[in-house]
Write a protein that holds these residues in place. Sequence first.
Motif, mmCIF file in Angstrom:
data_model
loop_
_atom_site.group_PDB
_atom_site.id
_atom_site.type_symbol
_atom_site.label_atom_id
_atom_site.label_comp_id
_atom_site.label_asym_id
_atom_site.label_seq_id
_atom_site.Cartn_x
_atom_site.Cartn_y
_atom_site.Cartn_z
ATOM 1 N N VAL A 331 0.810 -1.250 0.101
ATOM 2 C CA VAL A 331 -0.063 0.161 0.067
ATOM 3 C C VAL A 331 0.857 1.235 -0.010
ATOM 4 O O VAL A 331 1.766 1.361 0.845
ATOM 5 C CB VAL A 331 -0.810 0.025 1.216
ATOM 6 N N MET A 332 0.643 2.199 -0.824
ATOM 7 C CA MET A 332 1.288 3.414 -0.969
ATOM 8 C C MET A 332 0.140 4.467 -0.951
ATOM 9 O O MET A 332 -0.506 5.167 -1.897
ATOM 10 C CB MET A 332 1.971 3.701 -2.230
ATOM 11 N N PRO A 333 -0.326 4.929 0.384
ATOM 12 C CA PRO A 333 -1.172 5.984 0.505
ATOM 13 C C PRO A 333 -0.701 7.394 0.750
ATOM 14 O O PRO A 333 -1.373 8.348 1.374
ATOM 15 C CB PRO A 333 -1.754 5.447 1.975
ATOM 16 N N SER A 334 0.361 7.713 -0.273
ATOM 17 C CA SER A 334 0.937 9.380 -0.434
ATOM 18 C C SER A 334 -0.356 10.272 -0.425
ATOM 19 O O SER A 334 -1.132 10.044 -1.356
ATOM 20 C CB SER A 334 1.798 9.096 -1.316
ATOM 21 N N VAL A 335 0.023 11.206 0.445
ATOM 22 C CA VAL A 335 -0.827 12.354 0.285
ATOM 23 C C VAL A 335 -0.773 13.031 -1.001
ATOM 24 O O VAL A 335 -1.471 13.702 -1.503
ATOM 25 C CB VAL A 335 -0.574 13.533 1.212
ATOM 26 N N SER A 336 0.624 13.177 -1.338
ATOM 27 C CA SER A 336 1.046 13.866 -2.510
ATOM 28 C C SER A 336 2.357 13.241 -2.954
ATOM 29 O O SER A 336 3.509 13.671 -2.241
ATOM 30 C CB SER A 336 1.384 15.518 -2.220
ATOM 31 N N GLU A 337 2.356 12.497 -4.000
ATOM 32 C CA GLU A 337 3.602 11.820 -4.495
ATOM 33 C C GLU A 337 3.913 12.027 -5.898
ATOM 34 O O GLU A 337 3.154 11.589 -6.856
ATOM 35 C CB GLU A 337 3.409 10.277 -4.406
ATOM 36 N N ASP A 372 -8.430 7.396 -3.197
ATOM 37 C CA ASP A 372 -8.059 8.778 -2.588
ATOM 38 C C ASP A 372 -7.307 8.304 -1.356
ATOM 39 O O ASP A 372 -7.882 7.663 -0.434
ATOM 40 C CB ASP A 372 -9.261 9.416 -2.220
ATOM 41 N N PHE A 373 -6.417 9.045 -0.802
ATOM 42 C CA PHE A 373 -5.164 8.710 0.303
ATOM 43 C C PHE A 373 -6.365 8.988 1.606
ATOM 44 O O PHE A 373 -6.020 8.118 2.392
ATOM 45 C CB PHE A 373 -4.041 9.730 0.203
ATOM 46 N N TRP A 374 -7.144 9.690 1.409
ATOM 47 C CA TRP A 374 -8.187 10.282 2.677
ATOM 48 C C TRP A 374 -9.211 9.131 2.894
ATOM 49 O O TRP A 374 -9.802 9.191 4.068
ATOM 50 C CB TRP A 374 -8.650 11.448 2.673
ATOM 51 N N ASP A 375 -9.464 8.328 1.866
ATOM 52 C CA ASP A 375 -10.613 7.622 2.023
ATOM 53 C C ASP A 375 -10.059 6.266 2.461
ATOM 54 O O ASP A 375 -10.185 5.122 1.718
ATOM 55 C CB ASP A 375 -11.327 7.340 0.505
ATOM 56 N N ILE A 376 -9.997 6.036 3.896
ATOM 57 C CA ILE A 376 -9.645 4.827 4.659
ATOM 58 C C ILE A 376 -10.583 3.811 4.580
ATOM 59 O O ILE A 376 -10.218 2.457 4.707
ATOM 60 C CB ILE A 376 -9.259 5.341 5.993
ATOM 61 N N ASP A 377 -11.752 4.070 4.388
ATOM 62 C CA ASP A 377 -12.854 2.956 4.001
ATOM 63 C C ASP A 377 -12.905 2.296 2.870
ATOM 64 O O ASP A 377 -12.483 0.945 2.840
ATOM 65 C CB ASP A 377 -14.150 3.574 4.113
ATOM 66 N N ALA A 378 -12.409 2.814 1.644
ATOM 67 C CA ALA A 378 -11.938 2.548 0.348
ATOM 68 C C ALA A 378 -10.739 1.693 0.290
ATOM 69 O O ALA A 378 -10.611 0.490 -0.183
ATOM 70 C CB ALA A 378 -11.796 3.546 -0.834
ATOM 71 N N MET A 379 -9.746 2.202 1.205
ATOM 72 C CA MET A 379 -8.351 1.498 1.531
ATOM 73 C C MET A 379 -8.749 0.137 2.027
ATOM 74 O O MET A 379 -7.994 -0.553 1.530
ATOM 75 C CB MET A 379 -7.602 2.461 2.034
ATOM 76 N N ALA A 380 -9.119 0.215 2.973
ATOM 77 C CA ALA A 380 -9.450 -1.033 3.892
ATOM 78 C C ALA A 380 -10.100 -1.914 3.198
ATOM 79 O O ALA A 380 -9.860 -3.236 3.111
ATOM 80 C CB ALA A 380 -10.364 -0.760 4.934
ATOM 81 N N ASP A 381 -11.339 -1.480 2.414
ATOM 82 C CA ASP A 381 -12.074 -2.658 1.498
ATOM 83 C C ASP A 381 -10.981 -3.020 0.239
ATOM 84 O O ASP A 381 -11.256 -4.334 0.218
ATOM 85 C CB ASP A 381 -13.213 -1.779 0.901
#
Length: 426
Positions: A331-337, A372-381
């Motif tokens: 996982v690479m959840p970068s805010v700005s990469e 989207d980096f801020w969408d932790i629900d989508a990331m978890a899913d």
Amino acid sequence: MKVLMFGWEFPPHISGGLGTACYGLVKGMAHHKQDLIFVVPKLWGDEDPLAEFVNASDVEIDYRERRFRDIWKNLTYLEVSSFLVPYLSPEEYHNHTERLLKDQDELESSVLANKFSFSGKYGKDLILEVSRYALVAAQIAKNKKFDLIHAHDWLSFPAGIAAKQMSGKPLIAHVHATEFDRSGQTVNQRVYDIERAGMEAADKVIAVSHLTKNTIVAKYGIPEEKVTVVHNAVLDTSIIKSKEEKKVPEKIVTFLGRITFQKGPEYFVEAANKVIKKDDNVRFVMAGSGDLLNRMILRVAELRIGTKFHFTGFLKGDDVDKMFALSDVYVMPSVSEPFGISPLEAVRHNTPVIISKQSGVAEVLQNAVKVDFWDIDAMADAIFALLHYNGISKMFKEMGREELKKLKWEHVAKKVIDIYKQTVNQ
């Protein structure tokens, strides 16, 4: 055509992605037999001999020429400290300014010595070293014959400017990251000013992604037509078949990178907490170091997921390869990469990846889950799906392998060489 290139680090002695990107580009240049002089603040002697290397720590400056003093005067952003220190009594203020003036004299004596030993790192005297590097660049530009200058990121931009002032040769400013990527909206004004000066002085600017180009145009006021996007690549596109075996029965989900605001580690922790609540048969690993490390450790403790969450510290070399090989999801959840090479390395290890939509690599890696980096629900899913549905995981692995074959550094180098030719011919 001979190119004078300024970097800040070069493998195997690196602290981040800039050194890896420079190595990939130089290796790609060697494939096309591009004549290259590569300058770094400090050489260690075990660098891959892909170019004519110059160790800035070995360069002596001849201050008999007024031009060197003029270049030093132009480095107005060098400030040891500010005299405007709040909350000091008159006596404390007097002692403080006396000490700073003494430090300033010692600094001038050191930086304007004929020879200067660079640390080659990112220490407390970084601005000092950046400024001295510019003086060394002017001396190199006086001694060497070349047709064009190429400077990587803000650390090398003053060197590029000084070399241009000394030689009159065109300058390429290569932007791998901006201060807005590193710090969000709370930018370091000195670094921003250096970045902007470098891009304004350059004849052409290379951005590693359209995301970065948009920042350069919107935040730095650089004309859009001056900026060309050239995406990064991966050092080796072959798939690694590791024999590394997991010592735990659980699935492993990995974050690997600097633990800083830019990389979004807090979103990884929050997503991990959501996944662990649904599935206890998973372990999360945060590999890296940075200013948010202690905060992440405290947050993991607050969430009571410490038995399922591991901090490895900074990894390099074989340890990085082992970590990718052991991972079931990266996982690479970068805010700005600006770009982000690590997902490509994960694909090489046959590991499916989840990347933020706010990353440059999302522009070239189509076969990855993007959130989207801020969408932790989508990331978890997404993490849960890749861990539990083998068909989805297998699809991303297979398609990612095919996509990787197109992302070679020799292709990147060819695009950059074309920019060289255009710039020189102008």
